[in-house]
Scaffold this motif. Structure first.
Motif, PDB file in Angstrom:
ATOM      1  N   GLU A 246      34.150  35.707  47.584  1.00 21.10           N
ATOM      2  CA  GLU A 246      33.203  36.767  47.234  1.00 21.10           C
ATOM      3  C   GLU A 246      33.977  38.026  46.876  1.00 21.10           C
ATOM      4  OE1 GLU A 246      29.746  39.432  49.513  1.00 21.10           O
ATOM      5  OE2 GLU A 246      30.790  37.813  50.574  1.00 21.10           O
ATOM      6  N   ALA A 247      33.373  38.859  46.032  1.00 22.05           N
ATOM      7  CA  ALA A 247      33.962  40.144  45.678  1.00 22.05           C
ATOM      8  C   ALA A 247      32.920  41.236  45.841  1.00 22.05           C
ATOM      9  CB  ALA A 247      34.497  40.126  44.253  1.00 22.05           C
ATOM     10  N   ALA A 272      39.747  30.937  43.421  1.00 13.39           N
ATOM     11  CA  ALA A 272      40.234  32.309  43.290  1.00 13.39           C
ATOM     12  C   ALA A 272      40.336  32.755  41.838  1.00 13.39           C
ATOM     13  CB  ALA A 272      41.584  32.434  43.979  1.00 13.39           C
ATOM     14  N   ASP A 273      40.817  31.872  40.950  1.00 16.48           N
ATOM     15  CA  ASP A 273      40.997  32.299  39.558  1.00 16.48           C
ATOM     16  C   ASP A 273      39.670  32.657  38.903  1.00 16.48           C
ATOM     17  OD1 ASP A 273      40.260  29.608  39.689  1.00 16.48           O
ATOM     18  OD2 ASP A 273      41.198  29.130  37.767  1.00 16.48           O
ATOM     19  N   ILE A 286      41.770  45.848  41.203  1.00 18.53           N
ATOM     20  CA  ILE A 286      41.341  44.633  41.906  1.00 18.53           C
ATOM     21  C   ILE A 286      42.276  44.384  43.080  1.00 18.53           C
ATOM     22  CG2 ILE A 286      40.974  42.140  41.734  1.00 18.53           C
ATOM     23  CD1 ILE A 286      40.316  42.501  38.800  1.00 18.53           C
ATOM     24  N   LEU A 287      41.713  44.459  44.286  1.00 18.10           N
ATOM     25  CA  LEU A 287      42.439  44.167  45.517  1.00 18.10           C
ATOM     26  C   LEU A 287      42.030  42.764  45.965  1.00 18.10           C
ATOM     27  CD1 LEU A 287      44.261  45.254  47.851  1.00 18.10           C
ATOM     28  CD2 LEU A 287      42.140  45.953  48.989  1.00 18.10           C
ATOM     29  N   PHE A 288      43.000  41.890  46.118  1.00 18.52           N
ATOM     30  CA  PHE A 288      42.748  40.485  46.439  1.00 18.52           C
ATOM     31  C   PHE A 288      43.248  40.207  47.852  1.00 18.52           C
ATOM     32  CE2 PHE A 288      44.087  35.855  45.518  1.00 18.52           C
ATOM     33  CZ  PHE A 288      42.853  35.363  45.924  1.00 18.52           C
ATOM     34  N   LEU A 289      42.364  39.748  48.711  1.00 20.41           N
ATOM     35  CA  LEU A 289      42.716  39.422  50.097  1.00 20.41           C
ATOM     36  C   LEU A 289      42.880  37.911  50.235  1.00 20.41           C
ATOM     37  CD1 LEU A 289      40.159  41.728  51.992  1.00 20.41           C
ATOM     38  CD2 LEU A 289      42.391  42.316  51.007  1.00 20.41           C
ATOM     39  N   LYS A 290      44.065  37.501  50.650  1.00 22.91           N
ATOM     40  CA  LYS A 290      44.382  36.077  50.802  1.00 22.91           C
ATOM     41  C   LYS A 290      45.364  35.957  51.959  1.00 22.91           C
ATOM     42  CE  LYS A 290      46.319  32.135  48.204  1.00 22.91           C
ATOM     43  NZ  LYS A 290      47.484  31.861  49.088  1.00 22.91           N
ATOM     44  N   ALA A 296      47.697  31.797  44.673  1.00 20.45           N
ATOM     45  CA  ALA A 296      46.729  30.746  44.370  1.00 20.45           C
ATOM     46  C   ALA A 296      46.879  30.347  42.906  1.00 20.45           C
ATOM     47  CB  ALA A 296      45.309  31.237  44.659  1.00 20.45           C
ATOM     48  N   PRO A 297      46.544  29.097  42.548  1.00 20.88           N
ATOM     49  CA  PRO A 297      46.718  28.647  41.161  1.00 20.88           C
ATOM     50  C   PRO A 297      46.001  29.548  40.158  1.00 20.88           C
ATOM     51  CG  PRO A 297      46.235  26.786  42.604  1.00 20.88           C
ATOM     52  CD  PRO A 297      46.049  28.023  43.422  1.00 20.88           C
TER      53      PRO A 297
END
Length: 378
Positions: A246-247, A272-273, A286-290, A296-297
């Protein structure tokens, strides 16, 4: 071979190494029997994992002491091998110079020295494990919204709330969060390491952290190990907005998050993509939390900053080298290979398994997004 079988094998190997080193230095004698009994008792929590007696008072003592002993054995191995190398080098120097320097590190002297050095390192490493520090990282960007010249994001990760990390330890971490005065708080997984249904104090403490634009989180692998339903209930009680494929928009930036890969088929959210692709091209950061720092691919170039944890910065050297090889990044800020954006890997605020940190101090991270002029048109 299961994980716990491998851990037991490692425990036995390290204990045998310790015993044989001491026997070579001190010879046989009365001390051998109590040492062997002690080694067996400290390995018991791994041998009888999950048995009812481990929850009584003596079982709790053993279960708490065993990780400390495991850490001591690992540090003893590192120190002993280091002294072996030093003895080899001094022996070679002695051959060249004709002096017998190597005798200063003979086995009968080296093992007592190793025990003293290991004890000192163990005390230091134990202290470090429970005293995270605030680390500041500045990330320039031209994508901050109008009126925001600086956005403060605090990352809290790999806390591992458990029998070894409790309310007072979390209170220390929360103090660092408050000191950083965040606009946004993000938790990037491995918050819990056990059933937290009776640990209301920790949930209330986290819920009391109220950044201007909210608190967000993603799962780590230990959320599944600790029991998915219980872990998710704790996240909700802690006032964290859990992002599972989710974003959301907060503070004028996009915050996207996905479950840790250990969830596999349990997580039926978009990959994720695709998630990140939906927010490209609109000019927002864009801040991506992982949880894991490995990319991620097909996500390279689709985010501005990925925040991750999982590695603990190696936790105990020399584990750094293996962990970096497995995860791609060990700690710190790194540009994404072959694409725009960067990955920041936190060493985490807590620890897992062993209550020690050696050459990998824990941290609570303040990420400051700082406005820079947009690139001039060509």
């Amino acid at each position: 071979m299961s994980f716990y079988s491998m851990r037991l094998l490692l425990e036995v190997t390290l204990s045998l190494h310790f015993f044989l080193r001491c026997r070579a230095a001190f010879g046989g004698g009365w001390w051998q029997l109590p040492v062997l009994i002690g080694l067996g008792l400290l390995a018991a929590p791994q041998i009888f994992r999950g048995r009812p007696w481990l929850v009584d008072s003596w079982g709790e003592v053993l279960a708490s002491a065993a990780p400390l002993w495991s850490g001591f054995l690992i540090l003893f191995l590192v120190v002993a091998v280091g002294l072996d190398l030093a003895r080899l080098l001094t022996g070679l120097a002695g051959l060249v110079s004709g002096r017998s320097w190597w005798k200063l590190l003979a086995a009968r002297r080296a093992v007592p020295l190793a025990l003293i050095l290991t004890a000192a390192l163990a005390v230091h490493s134990y202290y470090m494990a429970y005293h995270p520090r605030l680390v500041r990282v500045e990330v320039p960007t031209a994508k901050l919204p109008a009126g925001e010249d600086r956005l403060r994001i605090v990352q809290l990760t790999d806390v591992h709330l458990s029998r070894l990390i409790g309310l007072e330890d979390l209170r220390r971490m929360a103090g660092l969060v408050r000191e950083a005065r965040p606009d946004i708080l993000v938790v990037t997984g491995d918050l819990v390491d056990m059933d937290m249904s009776l640990r209301r104090g920790e949930a209330e403490l986290l819920a009391g952290l109220t950044p201007r634009y909210g608190s967000f989180a993603v799962t780590g692998n230990h959320e599944l190990y600790a029991g998915e339903d219980n872990a998710l209930a704790f996240f909700r009680a802690s006032g964290l907005h859990l992002l599972r494929g989710e974003a959301v928009t907060a503070g004028g930036i996009v915050i996207a998050g996905i479950d840790d890969e250990v969830f596999g088929g349990r997580s039926n959210h978009q990959p994720a993509d695709r998630l990140l692709g939906q927010h490209q091209g609109d000019g927002r950061f864009i801040l991506f939390l992982k949880h894991r720092p490995a990319l991620a691919p097909d996500t390279a170039g689709r985010f501005d900053l990925q925040l991750s944890g999982h590695t603990h910065g190696g936790q105990i050297w020399p584990g750094h080298y293996l962990i970096q090889r497995v995860n791609g990044f060990l700690s710190g800020l790194h540009a994404v290979p072959g694409g725009r954006g960067a990955v920041y890997t936190s060493r985490g605020a807590g620890f897992w398994g062993l209550p020690m940190r050696f050459l990998a101090p824990p941290e609570v991270t303040l990420i400051e997004l700082v406005r820079t002029p947009p690139p001039a048109a060509s």
